[in-house]
Design a protein around this motif. Structure first.
Motif, PDB file in Angstrom:
ATOM      1  N   PRO A   1       0.699  -1.221   0.047  1.00  0.00           N
ATOM      2  CA  PRO A   1       0.126  -0.046  -0.047  1.00  0.00           C
ATOM      3  C   PRO A   1       0.949   1.297  -0.009  1.00  0.00           C
ATOM      4  O   PRO A   1       0.118   2.405  -0.394  1.00  0.00           O
ATOM      5  CB  PRO A   1      -0.818  -0.169   1.334  1.00  0.00           C
ATOM      6  N   SER A   2       2.253   1.207   0.348  1.00  0.00           N
ATOM      7  CA  SER A   2       2.901   2.293   0.348  1.00  0.00           C
ATOM      8  C   SER A   2       4.318   2.084   0.320  1.00  0.00           C
ATOM      9  O   SER A   2       4.932   0.971   0.808  1.00  0.00           O
ATOM     10  CB  SER A   2       2.669   3.008   1.867  1.00  0.00           C
ATOM     11  N   GLY A   3       5.202   2.800  -0.265  1.00  0.00           N
ATOM     12  CA  GLY A   3       6.569   2.918  -0.637  1.00  0.00           C
ATOM     13  C   GLY A   3       6.947   3.127  -2.071  1.00  0.00           C
ATOM     14  O   GLY A   3       6.347   3.898  -2.484  1.00  0.00           O
TER      15      GLY A   3
ATOM     16  N   TYR B   1      -1.309   3.039  -3.097  1.00  0.00           N
ATOM     17  CA  TYR B   1      -2.155   2.181  -2.458  1.00  0.00           C
ATOM     18  C   TYR B   1      -1.855   0.758  -3.070  1.00  0.00           C
ATOM     19  O   TYR B   1      -1.331   0.598  -4.137  1.00  0.00           O
ATOM     20  CB  TYR B   1      -3.642   2.826  -2.780  1.00  0.00           C
ATOM     21  N   SER B   2      -2.605   0.070  -2.369  1.00  0.00           N
ATOM     22  CA  SER B   2      -2.736  -1.372  -2.692  1.00  0.00           C
ATOM     23  C   SER B   2      -3.570  -1.669  -3.947  1.00  0.00           C
ATOM     24  O   SER B   2      -4.623  -1.205  -3.872  1.00  0.00           O
ATOM     25  CB  SER B   2      -2.853  -2.427  -1.724  1.00  0.00           C
ATOM     26  N   GLY B   3      -3.013  -2.240  -4.996  1.00  0.00           N
ATOM     27  CA  GLY B   3      -3.869  -2.288  -6.247  1.00  0.00           C
ATOM     28  C   GLY B   3      -3.468  -1.403  -7.243  1.00  0.00           C
ATOM     29  O   GLY B   3      -4.050  -1.559  -8.465  1.00  0.00           O
TER      30      GLY B   3
ATOM     31  N   ASP C   1      -8.065  -5.053   5.318  1.00  0.00           N
ATOM     32  CA  ASP C   1      -7.055  -5.753   5.977  1.00  0.00           C
ATOM     33  C   ASP C   1      -6.102  -4.485   6.287  1.00  0.00           C
ATOM     34  O   ASP C   1      -5.206  -4.319   5.630  1.00  0.00           O
ATOM     35  CB  ASP C   1      -6.573  -6.740   4.872  1.00  0.00           C
ATOM     36  N   ARG C   2      -6.097  -4.547   7.604  1.00  0.00           N
ATOM     37  CA  ARG C   2      -5.074  -3.238   8.219  1.00  0.00           C
ATOM     38  C   ARG C   2      -3.672  -3.611   7.813  1.00  0.00           C
ATOM     39  O   ARG C   2      -2.849  -2.766   7.872  1.00  0.00           O
ATOM     40  CB  ARG C   2      -5.202  -3.022   9.590  1.00  0.00           C
TER      41      ARG C   2
ATOM     42  N   ARG D   1      -5.727  -3.280   2.186  1.00  0.00           N
ATOM     43  CA  ARG D   1      -6.119  -3.785   1.087  1.00  0.00           C
ATOM     44  C   ARG D   1      -7.660  -3.919   1.331  1.00  0.00           C
ATOM     45  O   ARG D   1      -7.927  -4.511   2.173  1.00  0.00           O
ATOM     46  CB  ARG D   1      -5.291  -4.962   0.502  1.00  0.00           C
ATOM     47  N   ILE D   2      -8.484  -4.002   0.264  1.00  0.00           N
ATOM     48  CA  ILE D   2      -9.780  -4.341   0.424  1.00  0.00           C
ATOM     49  C   ILE D   2     -10.137  -5.818   0.337  1.00  0.00           C
ATOM     50  O   ILE D   2      -9.513  -6.457  -0.532  1.00  0.00           O
ATOM     51  CB  ILE D   2     -10.485  -3.679  -0.898  1.00  0.00           C
TER      52      ILE D   2
END
Length: 765
Positions: free
Chosen positions: A55-57, A110-112, A685-686, A690-691
């Motif tokens: 999600p980040s990086g 973001y994830s995705g 999912d913390r 991600r959804i």
């Protein structure tokens, strides 16, 4: 694709206002409707997105060896070799909802997020290869959601639709003898159109781009591609004749369609990119999670003295997307003191966007729940409390209402529902193990209006063609425009053909904020009347006309036949007159641009490719649609399960061009409100932000078994301040207030006030 209607009708009287079946209905149920991705161009290849799992990086090394060895793979694009892109201005000045541009850097938001694009000779080969791409990440801490311990809120001064103040709220709150304060929360929700997003892009040898995509706003998408790819708008064509559900997610173009255009340019072949259902959830179209704190101050007799609305909502790390719930609070009640503030929480997600009735739906949930709580505190009937605070003019602008039949909506809805039989005490109505609850709520939705353009052509055979780039997203625009043209000219409804959803046609703004029917009926009516006048001018003056020395006003046209009003000559058909005067067509294009702007090409571009002119349709009056919702729920006392047993909605939407279609829109909105109140929630999912329920099996929506008997009632009258033909917004008012009415009914049934949607059984146990 053009739409005609072969239904045989008697043509006595006007077509507008009649319950005519959809002109596009047969095409849809027989598979002839032309959806954007249902075409097979010569040389078409397929693209599949590789998404970030972090999600980040930062994106580190991308190993493409195994993917490139997959049969059929033609190219894999990453940030190292993707086409450089330019930014497009965001709404309201521009035509996109997010600033993100895919494959332009190594930053992960973001994830995705798309981090690579695989193009192959088939969808299966592209999918297989995408799964073989190996990515190394440089992970950084992420903020998963609004409740993440790392989340921080920031002020958004003067946020549109939210930031507002009138009177002296602080002093009024201190002086109020009755105070109600509560926090209401709503989760992330997804728009869930049946038709997923995607695009087919094709470049011609001379540098023209054609994109077929499901879009609520082809002119806006056209500008976006022009800006992104740095090519003139005249070289871009966007086609979207049918849309399989939009609800806001398809208002603007997103990264998927841009990636298709990029790939097509690189390969010089048409490229199809169709998102999977999970990719829809993880890439576009969320209503953000929102926390609303409502404080109401009132006198002992229930007169509101002050409303304080504090709104906190999610946005992305890049953009300030504001979903403000205070728009309803500002206009719903006669309250002299009001404060509305907005805060944003930046999370690692794509930028949220509109979902049906953005702001108004969630704002009405909080406000109308708070009003119900206040009614119980004061021991007043919820309708009586609302009537004691009825606003006779717009409390925000002090303008008179163009029309406001909300009182009539309360009365009609209560009568149809049987509200007088309600026992006021919670848990006082039951049947066996079922607790029965009755709840109600009100709602408002602004009537906005932007200019539209339409072309009307009368052909030699007497048929009429209506054309505009405006899109029918399922509300019935094809049908209503045919009705409008038939009335304005005087021809049978089935002789009118309508073409929509193509930027090669006359321009129109977004099919959103429930405006498209009103603005395009105005443009069609104006064009059709001009075409009719040209036709009758030929009848009165052309040497070949069988009518001699008549004036234009001396004729009538009915059922496609032209007659002198004095009966001095036999009537003839439109086709017969066209043959007599030697004309193969009469073609007229008119717009509803303001007279002082119509001559400026720059002003016209802004009107159709941004939200520059979007606003109230009257400078002198406040124009809104109004609704009142009544709901009965049954709650199982042992298990806490909630079932909506029946619903009644009464609405003031002005003149209804087609009651059948309007009623369908209202019912659809109310069903969406069931989902908002009881079922819908994105789960995160913390660990990976991600959804997790990114599909229609795990994201719970209302199905047929959840939908009760629904009665809808129109209390509206034509409102010519709202639109040229007297209609007001229809599509979104049905969802406004529904969730609050259900939540209020659940409290009446159980005595438990759930302020955190959705209302699930564990919250009632």
């Amino acid at each position: 694709m053009s739409i005609t209607n072969s239904e045989q009708l008697s043509h006595n009287g006007a077509f507008l206002g009649r319950r005519i079946v959809r002109a596009d209905g047969v095409a849809k149920v027989t598979g002839r409707a032309d959806y954007a991705l249902e075409r097979d161009l010569t040389g078409l290849v397929h693209a599949v997105i590789v998404e970030s799992t972090m999600p980040s990086g930062r994106v580190g090394n991308i190993d493409l060896a195994a993917a490139l060895a997959t049969p059929g793979v033609l190219r894999i694009l990453t940030q190292s070799d993707a086409l450089p892109l330019q930014s497009c201005a965001m709404v309201p000045a521009g035509s996109v909802m997010e600033s993100f541009l895919p494959l332009q850097d190594d930053r992960i938001r973001y994830s995705g997020q798309p981090i690579a694009l695989v193009i192959a000779d088939s969808f299966d080969h592209a999918t297989e290869a995408a799964g073989r791409v190996r990515v190394e990440y440089k992970s950084e801490p992420a903020v998963a959601d609004i409740d993440d311990p790392k989340a921080k809120s920031t002020d958004v001064p003067g946020a549109p639709s939210s930031g507002a103040s009138r009177g002296d709220p602080k002093a009024a709150l201190a002086a109020a003898t009755v105070r109600m304060e509560a926090v209401y929360t709503t989760p992330r929700e997804y728009s869930c159109p049946m038709e997923p997003l995607g695009a087919i892009a094709d470049w011609s040898d001379d540098g023209n781009l054609t994109v077929w995509m499901p879009s609520q706003w082809v002119e806006g998408a056209r500008r976006a591609f022009s800006d992104w790819l740095a090519i003139p708008m005249e070289k871009v064509r966007v086609v979207s004749p049918f849309v399989g559900g939009g609800f806001g997610v398809k208002v603007t173009a997103h990264a998927d369609s841009l990636l298709a255009a990029m790939a097509a340019r690189e390969l010089r072949r048409p490229v199809k990119l169709a998102l999977s259902r999970p990719q829809n959830f993880t890439g576009n179209g969320l209503r953000p999670a929102i926390r609303q704190k409502l404080t109401l101050g009132a006198s002992d007799d229930g007169k509101l003295q002050v409303i304080v609305h504090e709104n906190t909502s999610e946005t992305s790390v890049d953009d300030d997307y504001v979903e403000g719930g205070a728009a309803t609070a500002k206009v719903m009640y006669a309250v002299p003191n009001l404060s509305a503030t907005q805060k944003l929480v930046r999370i690692n997600s794509f930028t949220p966007s509109w979902k049906r009735a953005p702001g108004e739906a969630i704002g009405a949930y909080a406000l109308e729940s708070a009003m119900d709580e206040l009614a119980y505190m004061l021991k007043l009937d919820p309708i009586e409390l609302r009537l004691r605070n009825y606003a006779s003019q717009d409390p925000d602008s002090a303008k008179p209402w163009s029309s406001r039949r909300l009182r009539e909506a309360y009365e009609a809805g209560a009568q149809a529902f049987g509200w007088a039989r309600r026992l006021p005490e919670p848990r006082s109505m039951r049947e066996g193990h079922e607790l029965i609850g009755w709840g109600m709520a009100g709602g408002a939705f602004p009537n906005v209006h932007t200019p539209g353009e339409a072309r009307v052509t009368i052909s030699a055979d007497g048929s009429v063609d209506v054309a505009s780039s405006g899109v029918d997203i399922g509300g019935g625009t094809y049908t209503i425009l045919a009705q409008a043209a038939a009335d304005a000219i005087g021809v049978p409804f089935e002789q009118v053909r309508v073409r929509l959803g193509d930027t090669s046609l006359p321009r129109a703004p977004v099919a959103g904020v429930s405006q498209i029917a009103n603005l395009l009926t105005g443009a069609v009516d104006k064009s059709a009347r001009a075409a009719r006048e040209e036709l009758l001018t030929l009848a009165s003056s052309h040497i070949g006309s069988p009518f001699k020395a008549k004036r234009v006003n001396d004729f009538t046209i009915k059922d496609g036949r032209i007659s002198p009003t004095d009966g001095s000559a036999k009537s003839i058909t439109v086709a017969e007159l066209m043959r007599a005067v030697g004309r193969d067509r009469i073609e007229v294009t008119r717009s509803t641009m303001p007279a002082d702007k119509a001559s400026s090409e720059a002003e016209q571009r802004d009107a159709y490719n941004s939200f520059k002119y979007m606003g109230p349709s009257s400078a002198t009056h406040a124009t809104y649609a109004w609704g009142a919702q009544f709901v009965e729920v049954r709650v199982d006392e042992d298990y806490g399960t909630v079932r909506v047993r029946r619903m009644v909605g009464a609405f003031d939407c002005g003149r209804l061009y087609n009651p059948r279609l309007a009623e369908s829109q209202w019912k659809g909105g109310m069903i969406m409100g069931i989902g908002e109140a009881l079922l819908e929630a994105i789960h995160i999912d913390r660990r990976y932000a991600r959804i997790t329920n990114n599909n229609l099996a795990d994201y719970v929506l209302p199905v047929n078994a959840d939908v009760p008997d629904i009665e809808v009632i129109s209390v509206g009258e034509p409102d010519l301040h709202a639109s040229a033909l007297g209609g007001k917004t229809v599509g979104e008012i049905g969802v406004v207030g529904t969730a609050a009415a259900i939540a209020n009914a659940v409290f009446h049934a159980t005595g438990k006030r759930v302020r955190d949607l959705p209302i699930t059984m564990e919250k009632l146990m």
